[in-house]
Motif scaffolding. Structure first.
Motif, PDB file in Angstrom:
ATOM      1  N   ALA A  14      71.215 100.677  53.753  1.00  0.00           N
ATOM      2  CA  ALA A  14      70.902 100.285  55.129  1.00  0.00           C
ATOM      3  C   ALA A  14      69.451  99.839  55.242  1.00  0.00           C
ATOM      4  CB  ALA A  14      71.186 101.446  56.073  1.00  0.00           C
ATOM      5  N   LEU A  15      68.540 100.543  54.553  1.00  0.00           N
ATOM      6  CA  LEU A  15      67.130 100.176  54.596  1.00  0.00           C
ATOM      7  C   LEU A  15      66.898  98.801  53.972  1.00  0.00           C
ATOM      8  CD1 LEU A  15      64.230 100.975  55.274  1.00  0.00           C
ATOM      9  CD2 LEU A  15      64.094 102.084  53.024  1.00  0.00           C
ATOM     10  N   SER A  18      68.202  96.196  56.319  1.00  0.00           N
ATOM     11  CA  SER A  18      67.329  96.064  57.498  1.00  0.00           C
ATOM     12  C   SER A  18      66.047  95.324  57.149  1.00  0.00           C
ATOM     13  CB  SER A  18      67.013  97.444  58.060  1.00  0.00           C
ATOM     14  OG  SER A  18      68.196  98.115  58.463  1.00  0.00           O
ATOM     15  N   MET A  21      66.913  91.731  56.891  1.00  0.00           N
ATOM     16  CA  MET A  21      67.067  91.152  58.230  1.00  0.00           C
ATOM     17  C   MET A  21      65.716  90.966  58.908  1.00  0.00           C
ATOM     18  SD  MET A  21      68.900  89.929  60.601  1.00  0.00           S
ATOM     19  CE  MET A  21      70.578  90.268  60.058  1.00  0.00           C
ATOM     20  N   LEU A  22      64.808  91.950  58.733  1.00  0.00           N
ATOM     21  CA  LEU A  22      63.476  91.836  59.330  1.00  0.00           C
ATOM     22  C   LEU A  22      62.733  90.629  58.764  1.00  0.00           C
ATOM     23  CD1 LEU A  22      61.168  92.948  61.059  1.00  0.00           C
ATOM     24  CD2 LEU A  22      60.532  94.415  59.116  1.00  0.00           C
ATOM     25  N   VAL A 168      67.683  94.146  63.696  1.00  0.00           N
ATOM     26  CA  VAL A 168      67.428  95.129  62.639  1.00  0.00           C
ATOM     27  C   VAL A 168      68.203  96.407  62.905  1.00  0.00           C
ATOM     28  CG1 VAL A 168      65.653  96.602  61.607  1.00  0.00           C
ATOM     29  CG2 VAL A 168      65.186  94.178  61.990  1.00  0.00           C
ATOM     30  N   ALA A 169      68.190  96.867  64.168  1.00  0.00           N
ATOM     31  CA  ALA A 169      68.941  98.081  64.504  1.00  0.00           C
ATOM     32  C   ALA A 169      70.442  97.878  64.302  1.00  0.00           C
ATOM     33  CB  ALA A 169      68.645  98.482  65.950  1.00  0.00           C
ATOM     34  N   THR A 170      70.932  96.700  64.711  1.00  0.00           N
ATOM     35  CA  THR A 170      72.355  96.410  64.511  1.00  0.00           C
ATOM     36  C   THR A 170      72.698  96.372  63.028  1.00  0.00           C
ATOM     37  OG1 THR A 170      72.385  95.137  66.559  1.00  0.00           O
ATOM     38  CG2 THR A 170      74.196  94.767  65.007  1.00  0.00           C
ATOM     39  N   THR A 171      71.810  95.781  62.242  1.00  0.00           N
ATOM     40  CA  THR A 171      72.043  95.732  60.795  1.00  0.00           C
ATOM     41  C   THR A 171      72.081  97.137  60.198  1.00  0.00           C
ATOM     42  OG1 THR A 171      70.962  93.582  60.647  1.00  0.00           O
ATOM     43  CG2 THR A 171      71.162  94.847  58.608  1.00  0.00           C
ATOM     44  N   TRP A 172      71.119  97.983  60.597  1.00  0.00           N
ATOM     45  CA  TRP A 172      71.100  99.369  60.099  1.00  0.00           C
ATOM     46  C   TRP A 172      72.397 100.082  60.443  1.00  0.00           C
ATOM     47  CZ3 TRP A 172      67.317 102.352  57.559  1.00  0.00           C
ATOM     48  CH2 TRP A 172      67.599 103.720  57.481  1.00  0.00           C
TER      49      TRP A 172
END
Length: 456
Positions: A14-15, A18, A21-22, A168-172
């Motif tokens: 997940a990191l 994210s 994505m960032l 980013v939150a959605t990706t995590w």
């Protein structure tokens, strides 16, 4: 520990997603800011040009005042054909011409971002320049306004930061859920593997319904566990056979030793009444039996260990003729059919045939028939006696080591209980079979070996 490892894997994936994505959003935001700022600069330049256009109209009408109204700009300046400022906004009064960089020679109207102008030190200004063509020459009207910042406006940067944070939150969240769902079958497999005990109970892992690598892993694990379970069962059977074999071997070895001890002790207690010649004969008989058992055990050990043997072309008919030539208590009738050649170890095959003949001799009434033939690419050897025979449900038992059958077919003092097991092991070592098949009377042992032509 396993749960922590699983969560750690989820967190790492997940990191990484994210961060990716960032970085992607940073690049896209920079591109958006570049495009937006460029568009905003064009819009502001048009606005400044439209405001400067009013002054150009005053020049055209010869109505230009010396002091101009800013009209929303940070400053305005009009330069005559001689390059002298002739009109200005109050903040530029008395100042020299601010720039000669624009307008460029091939441009009637021009704009540019210029820094450190005399009236605006330490700042950058968006400058527009309009040419007014008059009879006395070309006049230039300059308009000065603030440049568009790199972030365009606070609203734009707030929007981009919010959008990046949301993505980013959605990706995590999404990657965490996907990894959790992907690893859930692996967790169940791990839990099931941890529950498997040494007794082999329930040696299977759950197979997920999805058609992916995890399902392949579970199926492979089940296949491995199935082979392991089968190997464990075979090992247990082998250990049980070894235990029975050790018990039977101990009993059969102890019997002649006990008999000899009793004979010697009796002779020592009553030495004056002992017939030493007879006692020695009986002890020698027990020693012969003990020697036969030990020799058979050594032979089985070599066969079990797969000891190498010498293979050579061998005529099975000639071997039968040689081994049946010596006299026996029962009549031996041979029935060879031509020459049947096989590849084998002569000593081992002679031992096999001798064991079959010895067994038949102990249980035959009057006659033993030995037949050799070639049948369907196989060399076939049959040994048939006219004794009581062996019941179908006991035919495999006689090939077990130290097996005892009923009184009609039990081992007598002349056998060790290892002759037939040795014969079968020799047959297997030669890629053949040794079985007991149906017959009208007596026991019919059938040996089948690959013919030399088939082995070639």
């Amino acid at each position: 520990m396993r749960a922590r490892l699983r969560r750690s894997l989820r967190t790492r994936l997940a990191l990484l997603a994210s961060i990716a994505m960032l970085l992607l959003n940073v690049v896209l935001s920079a591109f958006v800011l570049y495009i937006t700022r460029d568009e905003a600069s064009d819009i502001q330049s048009l606005e400044e040009s439209s405001k400067a256009m009013r002054v150009l109209l005053l020049v055209k009408r010869n109505q230009l005042p010396q002091v101009l109204e800013p009209g929303g700009l940070e400053g305005m300046q009009v330069v005559d054909p001689a390059g002298r400022p002739v009109a200005w906004t109050p903040n530029l009064a008395g100042l020299p011409r601010q720039t000669t960089a624009i307008p460029r020679p091939d441009q009637a109207n021009d704009d540019a971002e210029l820094c450190d102008l005399p009236a605006f030190p330490g700042k950058c200004e968006l400058v527009v320049a309009l040419r007014a063509f008059q009879p006395d020459g070309t006049w230039v009207i300059y308009g000065f306004g603030p440049t568009v910042p790199w972030y365009v406006s606070p609203q734009v940067i707030i929007f981009l930061i919010g959008m990046t944070a949301g993505l980013v939150a959605t990706t995590w969240f999404g990657v965490s859920r996907v990894v959790d769902r992907t690893l859930a079958p692996v967790s169940r497999i791990t839990t099931k593997l941890a529950e498997i005990t040494a007794d082999g109970g329930g040696m299977r892992v759950p197979v997920p319904e999805s058609d992916d690598e995890v399902r392949a892993l579970a199926e492979t694990a089940n296949q491995t566990l199935e082979r392991l379970e089968s190997a464990m069962e075979q090992q247990e059977l082998a250990m049980e056979r070894q235990r029975r074999f050790a018990a039977d071997a101990s009993h059969d070895l102890r019997s002649p030793i006990t008999a000899m001890r009793a004979q010697v002790e009796g002779a020592m207690l009553h030495h004056e009444d002992t017939d030493w010649q007879e006692m020695c004969t009986e002890v020698l008989a027990s020693l012969d039996r003990l020697h036969a058992i030990v020799a058979d055990l050594l032979t089985l050990t070599k066969l079990d260990a797969g000891a190498p043997s010498r293979r050579e072309p061998l005529d099975l008919c000639e071997l039968v003729a040689t081994e049946t030539a010596r006299p026996r208590a029962k009549d031996v009738v041979t029935s060879p059919h031509g020459s049947v050649v096989i590849m084998g170890d002569r000593l081992q095959l002679a031992r096999l045939l001798t064991n079959l003949l010895d067994n038949a001799e102990r249980h035959a009434e009057t006659q033993i028939i030995v037949t050799v033939r070639q049948e369907g690419g196989k060399a076939v050897l049959e040994v048939l006696d006219d004794g009581a025979g062996i019941a179908p449900d006991q035919r495999e038992m006689v090939f077990q080591r130290f097996t005892r059958l009923d009184d009609s077919r039990s081992r007598d003092a002349g056998g060790t209980g290892l002759g037939l097991p040795i014969a079968r092991e020799i047959a297997i070592a030669h890629h053949g079979t040794l079985t007991i098949e149906d017959s009208d009377s007596g026991a019919r042992f059938v040996l089948r070996l690959p013919a030399a032509s088939e082995q070639a």
